[in-house]
Design a protein around this motif. Structure first.
Motif, PDB file in Angstrom:
ATOM      1  N   ILE A 102       1.824  44.672  49.921  1.00  0.00           N
ATOM      2  CA  ILE A 102       2.890  44.328  50.865  1.00  0.00           C
ATOM      3  C   ILE A 102       3.981  45.390  50.889  1.00  0.00           C
ATOM      4  O   ILE A 102       4.426  45.827  51.965  1.00  0.00           O
ATOM      5  CB  ILE A 102       3.473  42.948  50.519  1.00  0.00           C
ATOM      6  N   GLU A 103       4.414  45.842  49.724  1.00  0.00           N
ATOM      7  CA  GLU A 103       5.485  46.837  49.691  1.00  0.00           C
ATOM      8  C   GLU A 103       4.997  48.200  50.174  1.00  0.00           C
ATOM      9  O   GLU A 103       5.775  48.994  50.710  1.00  0.00           O
ATOM     10  CB  GLU A 103       6.070  46.916  48.287  1.00  0.00           C
ATOM     11  N   GLY A 104       3.705  48.461  49.999  1.00  0.00           N
ATOM     12  CA  GLY A 104       3.153  49.691  50.547  1.00  0.00           C
ATOM     13  C   GLY A 104       3.235  49.705  52.062  1.00  0.00           C
ATOM     14  O   GLY A 104       3.629  50.705  52.680  1.00  0.00           O
ATOM     15  N   PHE A 148      17.514  50.563  45.758  1.00  0.00           N
ATOM     16  CA  PHE A 148      16.665  51.631  46.297  1.00  0.00           C
ATOM     17  C   PHE A 148      15.462  51.034  47.019  1.00  0.00           C
ATOM     18  O   PHE A 148      15.172  51.370  48.176  1.00  0.00           O
ATOM     19  CB  PHE A 148      16.203  52.547  45.159  1.00  0.00           C
ATOM     20  N   HIS A 149      14.758  50.147  46.332  1.00  0.00           N
ATOM     21  CA  HIS A 149      13.560  49.553  46.929  1.00  0.00           C
ATOM     22  C   HIS A 149      13.892  48.712  48.153  1.00  0.00           C
ATOM     23  O   HIS A 149      13.222  48.822  49.194  1.00  0.00           O
ATOM     24  CB  HIS A 149      12.826  48.708  45.886  1.00  0.00           C
ATOM     25  N   PHE A 150      14.921  47.891  48.049  1.00  0.00           N
ATOM     26  CA  PHE A 150      15.210  46.981  49.149  1.00  0.00           C
ATOM     27  C   PHE A 150      15.871  47.677  50.332  1.00  0.00           C
ATOM     28  O   PHE A 150      15.826  47.166  51.452  1.00  0.00           O
ATOM     29  CB  PHE A 150      16.034  45.795  48.651  1.00  0.00           C
ATOM     30  N   ALA A 151      16.463  48.839  50.111  1.00  0.00           N
ATOM     31  CA  ALA A 151      16.948  49.625  51.246  1.00  0.00           C
ATOM     32  C   ALA A 151      15.772  50.072  52.107  1.00  0.00           C
ATOM     33  O   ALA A 151      15.852  50.085  53.343  1.00  0.00           O
ATOM     34  CB  ALA A 151      17.736  50.834  50.752  1.00  0.00           C
ATOM     35  N   ILE A 152      14.667  50.416  51.455  1.00  0.00           N
ATOM     36  CA  ILE A 152      13.455  50.812  52.187  1.00  0.00           C
ATOM     37  C   ILE A 152      12.846  49.611  52.894  1.00  0.00           C
ATOM     38  O   ILE A 152      12.560  49.646  54.097  1.00  0.00           O
ATOM     39  CB  ILE A 152      12.432  51.443  51.229  1.00  0.00           C
ATOM     40  N   MET A 210       4.819  54.943  47.014  1.00  0.00           N
ATOM     41  CA  MET A 210       5.357  53.648  46.601  1.00  0.00           C
ATOM     42  C   MET A 210       4.338  52.888  45.755  1.00  0.00           C
ATOM     43  O   MET A 210       4.685  52.281  44.732  1.00  0.00           O
ATOM     44  CB  MET A 210       5.750  52.817  47.821  1.00  0.00           C
ATOM     45  N   VAL A 211       3.079  52.927  46.170  1.00  0.00           N
ATOM     46  CA  VAL A 211       2.023  52.271  45.394  1.00  0.00           C
ATOM     47  C   VAL A 211       1.953  52.871  43.992  1.00  0.00           C
ATOM     48  O   VAL A 211       1.825  52.155  42.992  1.00  0.00           O
ATOM     49  CB  VAL A 211       0.666  52.401  46.112  1.00  0.00           C
TER      50      VAL A 211
END
Length: 246
Positions: A102-104, A148-152, A210-211
């Motif tokens: 999902i995050e990928g 950082f992650h949630f900004a993306i 990201m993965v």
């Protein structure tokens, strides 16, 4: 003592639905604490300490904890106390595999419409992580890493993916303290690869980076969980770490 900052979460669905609502503010703060790693696996919550930290009475704390138990983010013990779950190797493996999927995708979507403003924000956050890590300020490392992650993911602007990502981080966030604080495990290389790919407007490369970042943490935690006889990663260190985090 690590304090919970009520308004720090860089998420959409996690924000309060109305100002001045104590219940929403408390729930938002607890969700943020879980997602950013301010709470650790095995940590048992103290209503009194949480109420003092958030400046409220125990009642909204108790109600928020019950909602998080219902969402499987926390677990209720036989004595009715509530703690952060300790995940076994199988659960950790499944959790981080879902995160990569999902995050990928969210990273790829965000990269397809990346802006210079977003890149500047990410560069700033990653530098904050590097600086805080070099000074041993794990509270700031955890906060900046979550941002950082949630900004993306937020830039992907997906009402489908964001709630799923938040749900996964409610479960995986408490492991962040151990992974980011483990000597030799974390460095800025994966984040740098993400930034370089996004700056080059290369969505597939950004997704792959990201993965890689997610799996570096996941594989480490699964390995540690598999080599221990208890029910989850670092369970024997949970009480000690909790003393430092509450």
């Amino acid at each position: 003592m690590m304090q919970i900052a009520p308004a720090e979460a860089d998420t959409k669905a996690a924000r309060p639905s109305g100002r001045g609502k104590v219940q929403d503010r408390v729930l938002t703060s607890l969700r943020y604490g879980l997602m950013s790693g301010l709470f650790v696996p095995g940590q048992v919550f103290s209503l009194r300490k949480l109420a003092a930290s958030l400046g409220t009475s125990p009642m909204p704390i108790r109600e928020s904890l019950s909602r998080l138990v219902a969402a499987n983010a926390l677990e209720e013990l036989p004595n009715r106390s509530v703690r952060v779950p300790r995940l076994n190797a199988t659960s950790l493996s499944q959790l981080f595999e879902m995160r990569t999927l999902i995050e990928g995708v969210a990273t790829r979507v965000a990269s397809e419409k990346v802006t210079d403003e977003l890149l500047a924000r990410l560069e700033q956050l990653n530098q904050s992580i590097i600086d805080a890590h070099s000074h041993g300020d794990m509270a700031e490392v955890l906060r900046a890493n979550q941002k950082f992650h949630f900004a993306i993911y937020g830039h992907a602007d997906s009402d489908i993916m964001m709630p799923l990502i938040e749900s996964l981080w409610l479960r995986s966030g408490p492991t962040m303290y151990y992974s980011l604080n483990s000597p030799g495990l974390w460095d800025a290389s994966s984040h740098v690869k993400i930034l370089e790919a996004m700056a080059a407007r290369a969505p597939d490369d950004a997704r792959a980076a990201m993965v890689e970042d997610i799996l570096k943490t996941g594989d480490y935690l699964v390995e540690k969980a598999s080599t221990r006889s208890n029910s989850g990663p670092f369970a024997d260190l949970g009480a000690l770490a909790a003393d430092d985090m509450t």
